[in-house]
Design an enzyme around this catalytic site. Structure first.
Site, PDB file in Angstrom:
ATOM      1  N   SER A 164       4.552  41.060  48.899  1.00 20.48           N
ATOM      2  CA  SER A 164       5.999  41.092  48.663  1.00 20.48           C
ATOM      3  C   SER A 164       6.261  41.456  47.199  1.00 20.48           C
ATOM      4  O   SER A 164       5.897  40.699  46.294  1.00 20.48           O
ATOM      5  CB  SER A 164       6.622  39.734  48.998  1.00 20.48           C
ATOM      6  OG  SER A 164       6.444  39.436  50.361  1.00 20.48           O
TER       7      SER A 164
ATOM      8  N   CYS B   4      12.399  31.651  46.890  1.00 18.94           N
ATOM      9  CA  CYS B   4      13.184  32.888  46.825  1.00 18.94           C
ATOM     10  C   CYS B   4      14.609  32.643  47.321  1.00 18.94           C
ATOM     11  O   CYS B   4      14.815  32.080  48.404  1.00 18.94           O
ATOM     12  CB  CYS B   4      12.518  33.983  47.643  1.00 18.94           C
ATOM     13  SG  CYS B   4      10.849  34.396  47.074  1.00 18.94           S
TER      14      CYS B   4
ATOM     15  N   CYS C 152      17.695  54.817  66.923  1.00 19.45           N
ATOM     16  CA  CYS C 152      18.149  53.490  66.501  1.00 19.45           C
ATOM     17  C   CYS C 152      18.083  52.449  67.607  1.00 19.45           C
ATOM     18  O   CYS C 152      17.605  51.336  67.402  1.00 19.45           O
ATOM     19  CB  CYS C 152      19.582  53.602  65.973  1.00 19.45           C
ATOM     20  SG  CYS C 152      20.349  52.050  65.519  1.00 19.45           S
TER      21      CYS C 152
ATOM     22  N   CYS D 141      15.497  33.813  50.925  1.00 19.80           N
ATOM     23  CA  CYS D 141      14.585  33.521  52.035  1.00 19.80           C
ATOM     24  C   CYS D 141      15.319  32.824  53.173  1.00 19.80           C
ATOM     25  O   CYS D 141      16.002  31.812  52.969  1.00 19.80           O
ATOM     26  CB  CYS D 141      13.424  32.655  51.562  1.00 19.80           C
ATOM     27  SG  CYS D 141      12.227  32.308  52.885  1.00 19.80           S
TER      28      CYS D 141
ATOM     29  N   CYS E 111      26.306  57.429  70.903  1.00 15.40           N
ATOM     30  CA  CYS E 111      25.967  57.865  69.539  1.00 15.40           C
ATOM     31  C   CYS E 111      24.888  58.935  69.564  1.00 15.40           C
ATOM     32  O   CYS E 111      23.917  58.851  70.326  1.00 15.40           O
ATOM     33  CB  CYS E 111      25.494  56.672  68.710  1.00 15.40           C
ATOM     34  SG  CYS E 111      25.006  57.087  67.020  1.00 15.40           S
TER      35      CYS E 111
ATOM     36  N   CYS F 149      11.136  35.205  68.710  1.00 18.33           N
ATOM     37  CA  CYS F 149      10.985  36.183  67.629  1.00 18.33           C
ATOM     38  C   CYS F 149      10.987  35.417  66.310  1.00 18.33           C
ATOM     39  O   CYS F 149      11.518  34.301  66.226  1.00 18.33           O
ATOM     40  CB  CYS F 149      12.133  37.187  67.677  1.00 18.33           C
ATOM     41  SG  CYS F 149      12.235  38.309  66.256  1.00 18.33           S
ATOM     42  N   ASP F 150      10.432  36.011  65.287  1.00 19.14           N
ATOM     43  CA  ASP F 150      10.422  35.417  63.957  1.00 19.14           C
ATOM     44  C   ASP F 150      11.835  35.124  63.464  1.00 19.14           C
ATOM     45  O   ASP F 150      12.064  34.154  62.732  1.00 19.14           O
ATOM     46  CB  ASP F 150       9.712  36.385  63.000  1.00 19.14           C
ATOM     47  CG  ASP F 150       9.681  35.878  61.574  1.00 19.14           C
ATOM     48  OD1 ASP F 150       9.484  34.675  61.382  1.00 19.14           O
ATOM     49  OD2 ASP F 150       9.855  36.696  60.654  1.00 19.14           O
TER      50      ASP F 150
ATOM     51  N   CYS G  90      27.507  52.685  71.063  1.00 16.73           N
ATOM     52  CA  CYS G  90      26.113  52.988  70.716  1.00 16.73           C
ATOM     53  C   CYS G  90      25.509  53.972  71.719  1.00 16.73           C
ATOM     54  O   CYS G  90      24.786  54.899  71.341  1.00 16.73           O
ATOM     55  CB  CYS G  90      25.275  51.714  70.686  1.00 16.73           C
ATOM     56  SG  CYS G  90      25.690  50.580  69.359  1.00 16.73           S
TER      57      CYS G  90
ATOM     58  N   GLY H 201       6.672  31.124  55.524  1.00 12.50           N
ATOM     59  CA  GLY H 201       6.049  30.461  54.396  1.00 12.50           C
ATOM     60  C   GLY H 201       5.024  31.318  53.669  1.00 12.50           C
ATOM     61  O   GLY H 201       5.053  32.531  53.723  1.00 12.50           O
TER      62      GLY H 201
END
Length: 446
Positions: free
Chosen positions: A133, A30, A357, A33, A351, A306-307, A348, A78
């Site tokens: 996906s 992709c 958020c 990706c 806000c 984290c990913d 922020c 993957g």
């Protein structure tokens, strides 16, 4: 838990591990990706497959780390189906041995191209929740979701969708929002709904060309920002959605959903937003006040913050040598999670939509606020547009929920006529600005 000194034996532990048994390996290529290039972080690897001893250690340690009534595992890549069905049969067997009778649930993100009847019988029998996906109709899906030879994957993914439905596998769809998506929002939503999809996720594609930190480890895409340092946005990749475009996409999908699909179709960002308007802290990590409770486990047992932060600077240790508690509650990971709130720019904090958020994902916080303070989210303008747009309907739905009525009753409400000053320039055949979804001539223009 917000402190590493807090008890590790009392109270529910609900941290999440995204396990990648095949690492960044995938049978597709992709265009957008961000994970394929992570192969370069493992230069000595000849094959990216989780060894039996790593799997056994992970399953045992993860179950031991959870003192919750039920246990959830998540598998991704993957492309996890490249591990083969026998690997996941082994997963389920190990889970049953280690769980001590507690229910275990598995979720599984896939491109679907390798699914067949045998796979789907297994997924149905073992009650896996499958994330598929799917970016929309064929021309949209095949724009970026291609195989290594550049051929579109749409037909194979649609075959997987039919197999999942045939075998009654519980599934949702993950749809990437790219530069072209704002003009295709209604088309994408209607397509997914037409395929019987009841649970949808829309993910903004936000990637930059590599910076010095990325190039230092051989990667082409930019590393995550330091929330406390000045950072230029750099060159956005050509497929990245613009802030304004992402806001427009969400607004258009919301307008379709709120007309007739509330309570029938579930869009994760709308569900999280409604919870926020009802006074709940968002439970999705991207919108939570703090993060750090969702780590990534690579095929070799390496654990990262984290990913989206699988980089050497965010390496927490290896499951073969450390417990998950040591890594999740380490000072480094606690600071990583707290920084999401502690490093939030002043703009922020002032806000009106901070409650919904909370600065969104740290991965996207690489631009400077108008006053020059670092750490503003690249998508900020789009989220403001979206939250302003949904605010009246969200307040109405929250009011319904607080009265003990279902949020779906919003669809029974008759839209109030639009004030005269708001209809200037609206044509008879334009969509009515009141939000009803009808043509102006058949609504407030009567």
């Amino acid at each position: 838990m917000s402190s590493s000194s807090q008890s590790r034996t009392t109270g529910p532990r609900t941290f999440h591990v995204m396990a990648k048994p095949i690492g960044p390996q995938c049978n597709l290529g992709c265009t957008y990706c961000f994970y394929l290039e992570k192969e370069k972080l493992f230069p000595q690897e000849e094959q990216f497959r989780m060894r039996d001893e790593v799997l056994e250690t992970y399953v045992r340690k993860y179950i031991q780390s959870q003192n919750t009534p039920e246990i959830g595992f998540a598998w991704q890549g993957g492309e996890p189906t490249l591990m083969g069905l026998d690997f996941f049969r082994k997963v389920v067997a190990l889970q049953r041995q280690a769980a001590g009778g507690r229910p275990v649930h598995n979720s599984f993100q896939t491109n679907g191209t390798l699914l067949d009847d045998e796979w789907c019988r297994f997924l149905a029998r073992e009650k896996f929740l499958v994330g598929l996906s799917l970016d929309g109709p064929e021309p949209i899906h095949n724009r970026y979701r291609v195989d290594k030879a550049g051929h579109g994957s749409f037909a194979r993914v649609m075959n997987a969708l039919e197999l999942l439905k045939k075998h009654r596998v519980e599934f949702n769809t993950l749809t990437c929002v790219t530069r072209q998506s704002p003009d295709e929002a209604v088309e994408v939503y209607d397509f997914l709904k037409g395929q019987g999809v009841k649970f949808m996720q829309f993910i903004p594609i936000v990637e930059r060309a590599g910076d010095r930190a990325a190039h230092a480890v051989g990667l082409d895409l930019a590393a995550p920002p330091d929330l406390r340092a000045v950072d230029n946005s750099g060159t956005m990749m050509p497929w990245a959605v613009s802030p304004e475009g992402f806001g427009q996409f969400l607004c258009k999908v919301f307008d379709e959903w709120v007309k007739e699909d509330v309570g029938q179709v579930f869009v994760n960002i709308f569900d999280v937003a409604l919870g926020a308007w009802c006074g709940q802290e968002p439970n999705l990590c991207t919108f939570a006040r703090r993060c750090g409770k969702a780590v990534a486990l690579e095929h070799d047992g390496s654990v990262y913050s984290c990913d989206h932060f699988v980089y050497p600077a965010y390496f927490l240790g290896n499951i073969m040598g450390k417990s998950l508690e040591e890594m999740l509650y380490s000072p480094e990971q606690v600071a990583f999670g707290n920084d999401k709130w502690e490093a939030l720019p002043a703009v922020c904090r002032a806000c009106e939509f901070l409650f919904a958020c909370n600065g969104e994902c740290p991965k996207h916080r690489f631009i400077n606020a108008p006053d020059g303070e670092p750490g503003l989210n690249y998508l900020c303008a789009g989220y403001k547009t979206f939250f302003k747009h949904i605010d009246p309907k969200m307040k109405a739905m929250a009011g319904l929920v607080q009265k003990g009525r279902p949020a779906a009753d919003i669809m029974k409400e008759v839209p109030a006529p639009v004030a005269a000053e708001r209809v200037s320039g609206v044509g008879r055949n334009d969509r009515c600005p009141c939000g009803s979804g009808k043509k102006f001539k058949k609504c407030c223009g009567k």
